[in-house]
Design a protein around this motif. Structure first.
Motif, PDB file in Angstrom:
ATOM      1  N   GLY A  33       8.142 -38.161  25.195  1.00  0.00           N
ATOM      2  CA  GLY A  33       9.464 -38.656  24.831  1.00  0.00           C
ATOM      3  C   GLY A  33       9.779 -38.362  23.382  1.00  0.00           C
ATOM      4  N   ARG A  34      11.059 -38.408  23.070  1.00  0.00           N
ATOM      5  CA  ARG A  34      11.491 -38.178  21.695  1.00  0.00           C
ATOM      6  C   ARG A  34      12.865 -38.801  21.487  1.00  0.00           C
ATOM      7  N   LEU A  35      13.149 -39.074  20.238  1.00  0.00           N
ATOM      8  CA  LEU A  35      14.445 -39.569  19.821  1.00  0.00           C
ATOM      9  C   LEU A  35      15.084 -38.457  19.009  1.00  0.00           C
ATOM     10  N   CYS A  36      16.304 -38.060  19.362  1.00  0.00           N
ATOM     11  CA  CYS A  36      16.961 -36.915  18.739  1.00  0.00           C
ATOM     12  C   CYS A  36      18.327 -37.334  18.189  1.00  0.00           C
ATOM     13  N   ARG A  37      18.748 -36.602  17.167  1.00  0.00           N
ATOM     14  CA  ARG A  37      20.061 -36.834  16.568  1.00  0.00           C
ATOM     15  C   ARG A  37      20.795 -35.495  16.526  1.00  0.00           C
ATOM     16  N   SER A  38      22.066 -35.512  16.905  1.00  0.00           N
ATOM     17  CA  SER A  38      22.855 -34.285  16.919  1.00  0.00           C
ATOM     18  C   SER A  38      23.003 -33.726  15.509  1.00  0.00           C
ATOM     19  N   VAL A  39      22.824 -32.420  15.379  1.00  0.00           N
ATOM     20  CA  VAL A  39      23.014 -31.778  14.079  1.00  0.00           C
ATOM     21  C   VAL A  39      24.498 -31.569  13.786  1.00  0.00           C
ATOM     22  N   ASP A  40      25.332 -31.582  14.828  1.00  0.00           N
ATOM     23  CA  ASP A  40      26.764 -31.366  14.652  1.00  0.00           C
ATOM     24  C   ASP A  40      27.571 -32.666  14.587  1.00  0.00           C
ATOM     25  N   GLU A  41      27.093 -33.689  15.280  1.00  0.00           N
ATOM     26  CA  GLU A  41      27.755 -34.998  15.284  1.00  0.00           C
ATOM     27  C   GLU A  41      26.690 -36.055  14.993  1.00  0.00           C
ATOM     28  N   PRO A  42      26.474 -36.404  13.723  1.00  0.00           N
ATOM     29  CA  PRO A  42      25.373 -37.300  13.349  1.00  0.00           C
ATOM     30  C   PRO A  42      25.423 -38.684  13.986  1.00  0.00           C
ATOM     31  N   ASN A  43      26.553 -39.077  14.542  1.00  0.00           N
ATOM     32  CA  ASN A  43      26.627 -40.375  15.217  1.00  0.00           C
ATOM     33  C   ASN A  43      26.147 -40.304  16.666  1.00  0.00           C
ATOM     34  N   LEU A  44      25.851 -39.095  17.144  1.00  0.00           N
ATOM     35  CA  LEU A  44      25.394 -38.917  18.523  1.00  0.00           C
ATOM     36  C   LEU A  44      23.875 -38.752  18.541  1.00  0.00           C
ATOM     37  N   TRP A  45      23.213 -39.661  19.223  1.00  0.00           N
ATOM     38  CA  TRP A  45      21.761 -39.671  19.337  1.00  0.00           C
ATOM     39  C   TRP A  45      21.379 -39.531  20.811  1.00  0.00           C
ATOM     40  N   ALA A  46      20.145 -39.151  21.063  1.00  0.00           N
ATOM     41  CA  ALA A  46      19.642 -39.062  22.433  1.00  0.00           C
ATOM     42  C   ALA A  46      18.202 -39.548  22.482  1.00  0.00           C
ATOM     43  N   LEU A  47      17.919 -40.345  23.483  1.00  0.00           N
ATOM     44  CA  LEU A  47      16.558 -40.741  23.789  1.00  0.00           C
ATOM     45  C   LEU A  47      16.161 -39.902  24.999  1.00  0.00           C
ATOM     46  N   VAL A  48      15.191 -39.030  24.806  1.00  0.00           N
ATOM     47  CA  VAL A  48      14.799 -38.075  25.841  1.00  0.00           C
ATOM     48  C   VAL A  48      13.365 -38.367  26.258  1.00  0.00           C
ATOM     49  N   SER A  49      13.148 -38.431  27.563  1.00  0.00           N
ATOM     50  CA  SER A  49      11.788 -38.619  28.058  1.00  0.00           C
ATOM     51  C   SER A  49      11.588 -37.765  29.305  1.00  0.00           C
ATOM     52  N   GLU A  50      10.332 -37.461  29.574  1.00  0.00           N
ATOM     53  CA  GLU A  50       9.988 -36.660  30.748  1.00  0.00           C
ATOM     54  C   GLU A  50       9.000 -37.447  31.592  1.00  0.00           C
ATOM     55  N   TRP A  51       9.170 -37.323  32.907  1.00  0.00           N
ATOM     56  CA  TRP A  51       8.434 -38.145  33.866  1.00  0.00           C
ATOM     57  C   TRP A  51       7.888 -37.307  34.998  1.00  0.00           C
ATOM     58  N   GLU A  52       6.853 -37.818  35.645  1.00  0.00           N
ATOM     59  CA  GLU A  52       6.271 -37.143  36.798  1.00  0.00           C
ATOM     60  C   GLU A  52       7.193 -37.190  38.011  1.00  0.00           C
ATOM     61  N   GLY A  53       8.174 -38.051  38.028  1.00  0.00           N
ATOM     62  CA  GLY A  53       9.123 -38.144  39.132  1.00  0.00           C
ATOM     63  C   GLY A  53      10.157 -39.224  38.865  1.00  0.00           C
ATOM     64  N   ALA A  54      11.205 -39.223  39.669  1.00  0.00           N
ATOM     65  CA  ALA A  54      12.308 -40.165  39.483  1.00  0.00           C
ATOM     66  C   ALA A  54      11.873 -41.615  39.664  1.00  0.00           C
ATOM     67  N   GLY A  55      10.979 -41.856  40.616  1.00  0.00           N
ATOM     68  CA  GLY A  55      10.513 -43.224  40.846  1.00  0.00           C
ATOM     69  C   GLY A  55       9.816 -43.805  39.622  1.00  0.00           C
ATOM     70  N   PHE A  56       8.996 -42.988  38.968  1.00  0.00           N
ATOM     71  CA  PHE A  56       8.327 -43.444  37.744  1.00  0.00           C
ATOM     72  C   PHE A  56       9.353 -43.820  36.674  1.00  0.00           C
ATOM     73  N   TYR A  57      10.360 -42.969  36.516  1.00  0.00           N
ATOM     74  CA  TYR A  57      11.397 -43.228  35.505  1.00  0.00           C
ATOM     75  C   TYR A  57      12.153 -44.516  35.808  1.00  0.00           C
ATOM     76  N   ARG A  58      12.546 -44.695  37.042  1.00  0.00           N
ATOM     77  CA  ARG A  58      13.311 -45.900  37.397  1.00  0.00           C
ATOM     78  C   ARG A  58      12.495 -47.169  37.197  1.00  0.00           C
TER      79      ARG A  58
END
Length: 103
Positions: A44-69
């Protein structure tokens, strides 16, 4: 065919006023820590837009949708204070084609 195509990318976007960015960063790190402790978590990571500094994203990767939910349920309390900043849109995406090097 690799089982990587079973993976899910979770992308939650937030609109964060500059005055709240440091607080958001701290809370985002706490959310990632809670998610990282859940079964099926890959990275996972926390990201901030380089073009719109007020726009952030929390990104994560999972083994499947059930795990994420299930992880979302576990992280609900950590995520609650930031819900007002969330962009209301779908957040889970399944891989259908992957290209690149493994880390």
């Amino acid at each position: 065919m690799s089982d990587i195509l079973d993976h899910v990318l979770a992308l939650i976007r937030y609109t964060v006023p500059e005055a709240r960015s440091q607080e958001f960063l701290k809370q985002g790190q706490e959310i990632i820590d809670v998610l990282a402790a859940q079964p099926g978590y890959l990275r996972g990571r926390l990201c901030r837009s380089v073009d719109e500094p007020n726009l952030w994203a929390l990104v994560s990767e999972w083994e499947g949708a059930g795990f994420y939910r299930r992880a979302l349920s576990a992280a609900r309390m950590a995520m609650y204070p930031l819900m007002i900043l969330m962009v209301n849109e779908p957040s889970a995406f399944e891989d259908v084609y992957v290209s690149g090097r493994d880390e």
